[in-house]
Design an enzyme around this catalytic site. Structure first.
Site, PDB file in Angstrom:
ATOM      1  N   GLU A 363      16.659   7.737  -8.824  1.00 24.68           N
ATOM      2  CA  GLU A 363      17.738   7.498  -9.804  1.00 24.68           C
ATOM      3  C   GLU A 363      18.023   5.988  -9.965  1.00 24.68           C
ATOM      4  O   GLU A 363      19.154   5.564 -10.151  1.00 24.68           O
ATOM      5  CB  GLU A 363      18.968   8.329  -9.464  1.00 24.68           C
ATOM      6  CG  GLU A 363      18.605   9.815  -9.455  1.00 24.68           C
ATOM      7  CD  GLU A 363      19.744  10.769  -9.531  1.00 24.68           C
ATOM      8  OE1 GLU A 363      20.766  10.425 -10.134  1.00 24.68           O
ATOM      9  OE2 GLU A 363      19.594  11.877  -8.996  1.00 24.68           O
TER      10      GLU A 363
HETATM   11  N1  CAA Z   1      24.604   4.079 -20.949  1.00 24.50           N
HETATM   12  C1  CAA Z   1      24.330   4.236 -22.285  1.00 24.50           C
HETATM   13  N2  CAA Z   1      23.395   3.491 -22.925  1.00 24.50           N
HETATM   14  C2  CAA Z   1      22.726   2.568 -22.190  1.00 24.50           C
HETATM   15  C3  CAA Z   1      22.974   2.363 -20.828  1.00 24.50           C
HETATM   16  C4  CAA Z   1      23.958   3.165 -20.199  1.00 24.50           C
HETATM   17  N3  CAA Z   1      24.246   3.037 -18.915  1.00 24.50           N
HETATM   18  N4  CAA Z   1      22.154   1.399 -20.370  1.00 24.50           N
HETATM   19  C5  CAA Z   1      21.421   0.989 -21.406  1.00 24.50           C
HETATM   20  N5  CAA Z   1      21.776   1.693 -22.517  1.00 24.50           N
HETATM   21  C6  CAA Z   1      21.256   1.522 -23.871  1.00 24.50           C
HETATM   22  C7  CAA Z   1      21.441   0.084 -24.330  1.00 24.50           C
HETATM   23  O1  CAA Z   1      22.727  -0.122 -24.877  1.00 24.50           O
HETATM   24  C8  CAA Z   1      20.351  -0.067 -25.366  1.00 24.50           C
HETATM   25  O2  CAA Z   1      20.806   0.519 -26.566  1.00 24.50           O
HETATM   26  P1  CAA Z   1      20.553  -0.178 -28.028  1.00 24.50           P
HETATM   27  O3  CAA Z   1      19.108   0.026 -28.330  1.00 24.50           O
HETATM   28  O4  CAA Z   1      21.427   0.577 -28.974  1.00 24.50           O
HETATM   29  O5  CAA Z   1      20.910  -1.625 -27.883  1.00 24.50           O
HETATM   30  C9  CAA Z   1      19.222   0.817 -24.835  1.00 24.50           C
HETATM   31  O6  CAA Z   1      19.844   1.738 -23.904  1.00 24.50           O
HETATM   32  C10 CAA Z   1      18.148   0.026 -24.110  1.00 24.50           C
HETATM   33  O7  CAA Z   1      18.767  -0.711 -23.077  1.00 24.50           O
HETATM   34  P2  CAA Z   1      17.984  -1.818 -22.252  1.00 24.50           P
HETATM   35  O8  CAA Z   1      17.339  -2.766 -23.211  1.00 24.50           O
HETATM   36  O9  CAA Z   1      18.926  -2.366 -21.232  1.00 24.50           O
HETATM   37  O10 CAA Z   1      16.832  -0.966 -21.570  1.00 24.50           O
HETATM   38  P3  CAA Z   1      15.628  -1.398 -20.614  1.00 24.50           P
HETATM   39  O11 CAA Z   1      14.395  -0.763 -21.106  1.00 24.50           O
HETATM   40  O12 CAA Z   1      15.644  -2.876 -20.401  1.00 24.50           O
HETATM   41  O13 CAA Z   1      15.991  -0.636 -19.237  1.00 24.50           O
HETATM   42  C11 CAA Z   1      16.767  -0.365 -16.953  1.00 24.50           C
HETATM   43  C12 CAA Z   1      16.919  -1.035 -18.365  1.00 24.50           C
HETATM   44  C13 CAA Z   1      18.127  -0.536 -16.316  1.00 24.50           C
HETATM   45  C14 CAA Z   1      15.675  -0.988 -16.104  1.00 24.50           C
HETATM   46  C15 CAA Z   1      16.435   1.151 -17.158  1.00 24.50           C
HETATM   47  O14 CAA Z   1      15.153   1.356 -17.672  1.00 24.50           O
HETATM   48  C16 CAA Z   1      16.582   1.918 -15.866  1.00 24.50           C
HETATM   49  O15 CAA Z   1      17.688   2.336 -15.495  1.00 24.50           O
HETATM   50  N6  CAA Z   1      15.420   2.170 -15.155  1.00 24.50           N
HETATM   51  C17 CAA Z   1      15.424   3.003 -13.976  1.00 24.50           C
HETATM   52  C18 CAA Z   1      15.163   4.418 -14.377  1.00 24.50           C
HETATM   53  C19 CAA Z   1      15.643   5.383 -13.340  1.00 24.50           C
HETATM   54  O16 CAA Z   1      16.742   5.294 -12.821  1.00 24.50           O
HETATM   55  N7  CAA Z   1      14.798   6.367 -13.075  1.00 24.50           N
HETATM   56  C20 CAA Z   1      15.153   7.408 -12.170  1.00 24.50           C
HETATM   57  C21 CAA Z   1      14.432   8.642 -12.568  1.00 24.50           C
HETATM   58  S1  CAA Z   1      15.374  10.071 -12.472  1.00 24.50           S
HETATM   59  C22 CAA Z   1      15.331  10.578 -10.846  1.00 24.50           C
HETATM   60  O17 CAA Z   1      15.073   9.850  -9.934  1.00 24.50           O
HETATM   61  C23 CAA Z   1      15.754  11.964 -10.766  1.00 24.50           C
HETATM   62  C24 CAA Z   1      15.421  12.749  -9.572  1.00 24.50           C
HETATM   63  O18 CAA Z   1      14.631  13.641  -9.671  1.00 24.50           O
HETATM   64  C25 CAA Z   1      16.244  12.560  -8.357  1.00 24.50           C
END
Ligand code: CAA
Length: 379
Positions: A363
């Protein structure tokens, strides 16, 4: 400012603690050893109302607040972190987005059975080349009339093999980047859906982690969740809440390791006295207790923010970052307090150590939490 829990929150703690002591303690070491998914106890947790804790009662949930939810995950994970994540995924990553983004028809069909524990859910975002870079989705959904045809695969999916329903993400328009990703609700019976590799893991071995494979999988258009192109936002918003659940899991693991260390330090004698009389051990215990308390404050704070409908992206990221770090440090030092015995399966601290590691990874890794925190600091 009042740090006291409500009567309802105290009641949830007692219910979770009693269940964990009676039902999970006897099987926790065994399911770790056998890597067997505990279908029966997960079913019982559903009967207790723990599978959709914050979902309103009219949609099959328990109608509780987010602090109650983290208390339940903390208490369950303190005894068995595998059950902790199974619960957390169903609550945070499946029921929550259905509640937040689902239509009434989707809630009726999917949320009710998932929140009441009759069905189990999973969340399919990660792919071989889309881990931290979650936007790099190679799974493609092509609109054909009133259906989508989906091809691709998802890996490392908690509950994957056992889930009846999955929320998955796919590109509907690659040219639009994150705005070309859409979320879908799928059922395990959908044609073209199958389970691929089931992972063999270091920790949380009683939970199931599997690959989801989609080969021309046909999904009705009414199973689009949150609208076309809204999938990345659905995923990110969902993970904000999921991170609070993982933080609570890490907190529970750290508490378990700390309590085992206190008990052992009082019992174990060296140089003619209990090792708790030595300052080296006292300092380990003091550090553990202080750091756990700090983690608990951040975890409850993030849950409180969510409950009060305040922004919680940053508090959730901070809670997960700190709590997972504290879980790693506490479990490592718990083995140190136990000495050679801690390295064996005669004591549970080696399991806690193995279970703690994943809380720094899934996550969103610790580094992702720092990206989220700094991104908000610097915007
Ligand atoms: N809430 C709502 N919208 C959001 C947001 C949030 N918290 N964070 C970003 N956004 C939106 C942004 O506003 C943006 O929107 P617009 O296009 O309208 O401007 C869009 O999303 C893109 O945002 P970013 O440019 O910041 O996105 P990014 O590609 O640079 O990614 C990141 C940022 C934080 C690295 C993200 O990719 C991330 O969180 N990566 C990790 C993924 C993750 O947690 N994976 C876990 C897998 S699930 C798992 O583990 C489940 C399991 O089985 C236990």
């Amino acid at each position: 400012m009042d740090f006291a829990l409500t009567k309802e929150q105290e009641m949830v703690r007692k219910t979770a603690r009693d269940f964990a002591a009676n039902e999970l303690e006897p099987i926790a070491a065994d399911i770790d050893e056998s890597a067997e998914f505990p279908t029966e106890t997960v079913r019982k947790l559903g009967e207790l109302g723990f599978m959709g804790m914050t979902v309103p009662k009219e949609w099959g949930g328990a109608g509780l607040d987010d602090v109650s939810y983290v208390i339940a995950i903390e208490e369950i994970s303190k005894v068995c972190a595998s059950h902790g994540i199974t619960l957390s995924v169903n609550n945070s990553l499946v029921c929550w987005p259905l509640m937040a983004f689902g239509t009434d028809a989707q809630k009726e069909k999917y949320l009710k059975p998932l929140a009441s524990g009759q069905k189990l859910g999973c969340f399919g975002l990660t792919e071989p080349n889309a881990g931290t870079d979650a936007a790099s989705q190679a799974t493609v959904a092509e609109k054909q009339g009133d259906k989508y045809v989906i091809n691709g695969n998802k890996i490392f999916i908690t509950n994957g093999e056992k889930a009846d329903v999955a929320i998955i993400f796919a590109m509907t328009d690659k040219s639009k980047g994150t705005r070309g990703i859409s979320a879908f609700i799928i059922e395990k019976e959908f044609p073209g859906f199958s389970i691929g590799t089931v992972e063999k893991k270091l920790g949380i071995r009683g939970s199931c982690t599997a690959e989801l494979v989609f080969e021309d999988m046909v999904v009705p258009e009414q199973n689009l969740l949150g609208g076309e192109g809204k999938g990345f936002k659905v995923a990110m918003a969902t993970l904000d809440g999921g991170r609070i659940g993982v933080a609570a899991q890490a907190l529970g693991i750290a508490e378990a390791a700390f309590e085992a260390s206190v008990k052992y330090a009082k019992e174990r004698e060296q140089f003619g006295k209990p090792i708790s009389k030595f300052q080296a051990i006292q300092w380990f215990l003091s550090d553990m207790a202080t750091e756990i308390e700090a983690a608990r404050m951040l975890v409850y704070r993030a849950a409180f923010d969510k409950w009060q409908k305040r922004p919680y992206t940053v508090s959730a990221a901070m809670a997960k970052y700190l709590a997972s770090d504290v879980a790693m440090k506490t479990t490592r030092n718990a083995i140190q307090v136990h000495g050679g015995y801690g390295f064996t399966k005669d004591y549970p601290v080696e399991r806690f150590y193995r279970d703690a590691k994943i809380t720094e990874i899934y996550e969103g890794t610790t580094e992702v939490q720092k990206m989220v925190i700094s991104g908000n600091l610097l915007k």
